[in-house]
Design an enzyme around this catalytic site. Structure first.
Site, short mmCIF file in Angstrom:
data_model
loop_
_atom_site.label_atom_id
_atom_site.label_comp_id
_atom_site.label_asym_id
_atom_site.label_seq_id
_atom_site.Cartn_x
_atom_site.Cartn_y
_atom_site.Cartn_z
N SER A 431 0.79 -1.23 0.00
CA SER A 431 0.00 0.00 0.00
C SER A 431 0.82 1.27 0.00
O SER A 431 0.31 2.33 -0.36
CB SER A 431 -0.95 0.00 1.19
N HIS A 459 -5.89 -3.00 -2.24
CA HIS A 459 -5.58 -2.08 -3.34
C HIS A 459 -5.53 -2.80 -4.69
O HIS A 459 -5.09 -2.21 -5.68
CB HIS A 459 -4.24 -1.38 -3.08
N LYS A 489 -12.21 1.02 -0.66
CA LYS A 489 -11.29 1.68 -1.59
C LYS A 489 -11.95 1.72 -2.98
O LYS A 489 -12.82 2.55 -3.19
CB LYS A 489 -9.94 0.99 -1.54
C1 LIG Z 1 -3.39 -3.10 2.51
C2 LIG Z 1 -4.53 -2.67 3.39
N1 LIG Z 1 -5.19 -3.60 4.09
C3 LIG Z 1 -6.22 -3.27 4.90
C4 LIG Z 1 -6.62 -1.97 5.05
C5 LIG Z 1 -7.74 -1.63 5.98
O1 LIG Z 1 -8.91 -1.43 5.26
P1 LIG Z 1 -10.04 -0.45 5.82
O2 LIG Z 1 -9.58 0.94 5.55
O3 LIG Z 1 -11.24 -0.82 5.03
O4 LIG Z 1 -10.18 -0.72 7.27
C6 LIG Z 1 -5.96 -0.98 4.33
C7 LIG Z 1 -6.41 0.43 4.46
O5 LIG Z 1 -5.69 1.35 4.58
C8 LIG Z 1 -4.88 -1.33 3.50
O6 LIG Z 1 -4.20 -0.40 2.82
#
Ligand SMILES: Cc1ncc(COP(=O)(O)O)c(C=O)c1O
Length: 636
Positions: A431, A459, A489
């Site tokens: 990310s 992502h 997202k």
């Molecule tokens: C790779 C990854 N996994 C999980 C999450 C968590 O998702 P959420 O924002 O829906 O809680 C994010 C969010 O920033 C993320 O970038």
């Protein structure tokens, strides 16, 4: 605090030959008015600047009073004026104020003014109507004085904190810088609601009589008169103004450790500020009164405001109300929850799916359900924080393998053959770097070691693969055991999900604590995500457009001498130093582009970066404009 008796504002102004010498004000109960007036008059008559020929004491009944908690105070010891100004610049930069050299140049203009300069933080335009007089912050006091006493003498320190606290509460004021006009008083301060009141022990040269203050404003122009009214008319009492020096019975003793930790965060350039976005997510947003080009959103497909998605949510609100009322195990599922799970499973090509309140909860929920004491989790060193937290909470042994290094993973898997279960978990798209997991080798390695395989497609969903189905479609390969994703997202909604076998999903329904012990998603949010999934299926061009825009941003940056890479929607622009990254982000804002600075602890210390994220609906011209702004911001 002030009881039922009315409060009075007592003000003193002293001058000689029409020139201002001193001024002070108190807000006290009626019984303390005579004593306060006397004390203020005595203070005027004994001022070090000389004896006045005109002392005015004004007593007015206080209007409606606003109570504010004091800004926290911290002190920076600086040896020279240059060092002090540099410190002020650094602090303000962490608050998103970028044009500091120019702001400091304007500071000289304030020296002759009686009030403060109200300066647009971005355009540096003066906003106060009376330029000779400036803006006066008045009608304020330390709440203690109203509570008990007559004026307890002179305390410049407390008076300055009171003033700074009121100023930071004024609509649109984002920061203040102040230097005393006393030639022997070298200490000044910068203040903001996020920095607090930052005393800088030496900020000017000894013997320099010049001093003044600037309020930095960021907000709509129509609001300026209200800001000035607040500063000049609103009565404010400030609670809990700190006293100088340690006080053993100070009630905030228990808070000291927290304050010190936060101070360390500020010192390291890691203070976080949250801006107010006044519009829907999208490639453009209205943020604190300004229209910005947004390259910070994870709403990659621009679906959060899509009329079809919005209408689906609105319909579900009308039919099912706003909240779900409880965990699905206690109050049941509603049709939008079930429809979304069926749709997700079909979209990802798995037997079943389960939704969670957030992506974070999905990661924590699946990892802690599958692994516990006696198990081993193997986790890529660049995995998302929600995976890391799931690993920690599980109490399993955690082995971190080198980023995307399948040989290292294989070695580590061999080393934990004796564990009951082995789970290998990785982001699909990393990310903060935008690169991809080597999925074919990941699947081959995990299968060879008979370990559970899990990927986080936060992502990847909606971005990778010809139809946006994610990493498996991108590589045209099979599935891992556990496919995690988020609705927040590319699907423009909120919530997380797990796709996998029926056995896995049954297991999670019975064993995953974030699923069992938390209220389920509002049905309207599930309906929105379901509708977004349908839009993605009907319009696969969106996924392709995101990838094309990311490639074109990388190309434009390369043309301007900035090297970076991406395989997804995320384009990281390396900076390194934390404060420099914050300054670059602030400089971008000034150019109308919103790209956040990403710093420790999100990424390793010294690897701060700008994280640009493109959307399907950014135009070629916008991408070019953003690249140019990035290049300029980095060259400042
Ligand atoms: C790779 C990854 N996994 C999980 C999450 C968590 O998702 P959420 O924002 O829906 O809680 C994010 C969010 O920033 C993320 O970038």
């Amino acid at each position: 605090m002030s009881g039922d008796s009315p409060l009075y504002c007592v003000k003193m102004r002293a001058s000689r030959d029409g020139a201002h010498i001193s001024g002070a004000e108190k807000i006290v109960p009626a019984s303390a008015v005579p004593g306060t007036a006397e004390a203020l008059a005595a203070r005027a008559l004994a001022h070090p600047k000389g004896s006045p020929d005109d002392v005015r004491i004004k007593v007015e009944r206080a209007g409606e009073i606003l109570h504010l908690p004091s800004l926290p105070v911290r002190t920076y010891k600086t040896a020279t004026a240059a060092e002090g100004m540099a410190k002020a610049a650094e602090l303000l930069a962490s608050d998103g104020v970028a044009r500091l050299p120019e702001i400091f140049a304007r500071f000289r203009e304030t020296y002759a003014m009686r009030g403060a300069m109200l300066l647009d933080a971005d355009t540096l335009e003066r906003l106060e109507p009376d330029r000779a007089r400036g803006v006066r912050a008045t009608y304020m006091d330390d709440a203690e004085s109203a509570a008990k006493r007559s004026a307890s003498g002179k305390n410049h320190y407390a008076e300055a904190i009171v003033l700074a606290t009121k100023v930071q509460a004024a609509p649109g004021v984002i920061a203040e810088i102040c230097v005393s006009d006393d030639p022997d008083y070298l200490t000044g301060y910068v203040a903001s609601s996020t920095l607090g009141y930052c005393r800088i022990t030496t900020i000017k040269e000894k013997g320099d009589p010049a001093g003044g203050r600037i309020f930095l404003y960021r907000g709509p122009r129509e609001q300026v008169p209200e800001t000035i009214r607040f500063l000049e008319k609103q009565c404010v009492l400030v609670e809990g103004v700190p006293v100088l020096g340690p006080s053993p019975e100070a009630p905030e003793t228990r808070w000291r450790g927290l304050r010190e930790d936060l101070d360390a965060v500020r010192d390291a350039g890691l203070w976080r500020t949250i801006r107010t976005c006044e519009s829907a997510a999208g490639p453009h947003a209205r943020i604190e009164g300004r229209d910005l080009l947004v390259l910070s959103s994870n709403d990659y497909l621009d679906l959060a405001r899509d009329p079809r998605v919005v209408e689906a949510a609105a319909r579900a609100v009308r039919e099912f109300g706003t909240g779900s009322g409880g965990s699905r195990l206690t109050t049941g599922s509603q049709p939008p929850h079930e429809a979304l799970e069926r749709h997700l499973a079909a979209f990802k090509g798995t037997e079943d799916a389960l939704i969670f309140g957030t992506g974070y909860m999905a990661n924590v929920g699946v990892i802690t359900a599958i692994c516990g004491k006696g198990d081993a989790i193997l986790s890529d060193e660049l995995n998302h924080a929600s995976i890391i937290d799931g690993c920690r909470l599980s109490r399993a042994d955690v082995l971190v393998y080198r980023h995307n290094d399948m040989d290292d993973l294989s070695r580590k898997l061999s080393a934990c053959r004796e564990h009951r279960r082995r789970l290998v978990v990785s982001d699909a798209v990393f990310s903060m770097d935008g690169d991809l997991l080597d999925l074919p080798r990941f699947l081959e390695t995990t299968r060879r070691h008979d370990a559970f395989s899990m990927i986080d497609e936060a992502h990847a969903t909606g971005v990778l693969g010809a139809t946006g189905r994610g990493l498996c479609e991108h590589f045209s390969c099979g599935h891992p055991d556990i496919l995690m994703g988020t609705l927040s997202k590319a699907l423009g909604a909120e919530g997380g999900f797990i796709c996998g076998s029926r056995l896995l999903v049954d297991y999670l329904r019975n064993r995953s604590r974030p699923f069992i012990f938390s209220t389920s998603l509002p049905p309207s949010v599930a309906a929105a995500a379901d509708a977004a999934l349908s839009v993605l299926e009907a319009e696969p061009w969106r996924a392709e457009a995101v990838r094309r825009n990311a490639r074109s941003l990388v190309g434009e940056l390369a043309r301007l001498g900035i090297q970076t890479r991406t395989e997804s929607a995320i384009v990281p622009i390396p900076v390194g130093d934390e404060t420099r990254a914050v300054c670059a982000s602030a400089a971008l804002l000034e150019r109308g582009v919103w790209i956040p600075a990403i710093r420790y602890p999100t990424v390793a210390r010294g690897t701060a970066r700008l994280r640009a994220a493109v959307m399907a609906t950014h135009t070629d011209e916008e991408i070019r404009f953003a690249a140019g702004a990035i290049a300029e911001a980095l060259s400042q």
